[in-house]
Design a protein around this motif. Sequence first.
Motif, mmCIF file in Angstrom:
data_model
loop_
_atom_site.group_PDB
_atom_site.id
_atom_site.type_symbol
_atom_site.label_atom_id
_atom_site.label_comp_id
_atom_site.label_asym_id
_atom_site.label_seq_id
_atom_site.Cartn_x
_atom_site.Cartn_y
_atom_site.Cartn_z
ATOM 1 N N GLU A 23 0.836 -1.203 0.000
ATOM 2 C CA GLU A 23 0.000 0.000 0.000
ATOM 3 C C GLU A 23 0.874 1.258 0.000
ATOM 4 O O GLU A 23 0.618 2.210 -0.742
ATOM 5 C CB GLU A 23 -0.920 0.002 1.218
ATOM 6 N N ILE A 24 1.903 1.233 0.822
ATOM 7 C CA ILE A 24 2.814 2.376 0.907
ATOM 8 C C ILE A 24 3.617 2.498 -0.391
ATOM 9 O O ILE A 24 3.791 3.601 -0.918
ATOM 10 C CB ILE A 24 3.741 2.244 2.136
ATOM 11 N N ALA A 25 4.100 1.382 -0.907
ATOM 12 C CA ALA A 25 4.873 1.402 -2.156
ATOM 13 C C ALA A 25 4.026 1.954 -3.304
ATOM 14 O O ALA A 25 4.525 2.717 -4.135
ATOM 15 C CB ALA A 25 5.381 0.001 -2.487
ATOM 16 N N LYS A 26 2.764 1.604 -3.344
ATOM 17 C CA LYS A 26 1.860 2.120 -4.378
ATOM 18 C C LYS A 26 1.737 3.635 -4.247
ATOM 19 O O LYS A 26 1.822 4.368 -5.231
ATOM 20 C CB LYS A 26 0.489 1.457 -4.260
ATOM 21 N N TRP A 27 1.548 4.131 -3.022
ATOM 22 C CA TRP A 27 1.426 5.574 -2.810
ATOM 23 C C TRP A 27 2.720 6.275 -3.255
ATOM 24 O O TRP A 27 2.674 7.283 -3.958
ATOM 25 C CB TRP A 27 1.119 5.895 -1.344
#
Length: 128
Positions: free
Chosen positions: A62-66
């Motif tokens: 989720e963080i990597a996507k953001w």
Amino acid sequence: NVEALLFLLKKTEGAKLVLSSTWRVKDEFVKDILNCLRSFGLSMERFYDITDPQYHSERQWEIAKWLSEHQDGRKVVWLALDDENLLDGAANEKFREQFQEHVVQTESHVGLTMKDAKKAVELWKAQL
């Protein structure tokens, strides 16, 4: 520990807070967090952003996507403070290298400690 959070924010002047917690999925939950922070003297009207509430996966993903959606080809100095493990295990293998030297894992029953905050400041400064 709000004292540790205030210390961290002071030492990382200009940092923007992006909420990736499962609390992000409901507006009233986000408002509760902000109200709680305000009650301890942190003057925040809102988070800079939240990770996509429709995208539920591994927290690391989720963080990597953001990050991939917000870097725009420029260097971004960032930290992840989380009680979930963002480095170990098969699920975190995909972005492990990207997350090395960016993660401070807290303990859920303790929260952010001054030791955690100082480690986060070290990781922040190492990226500058």
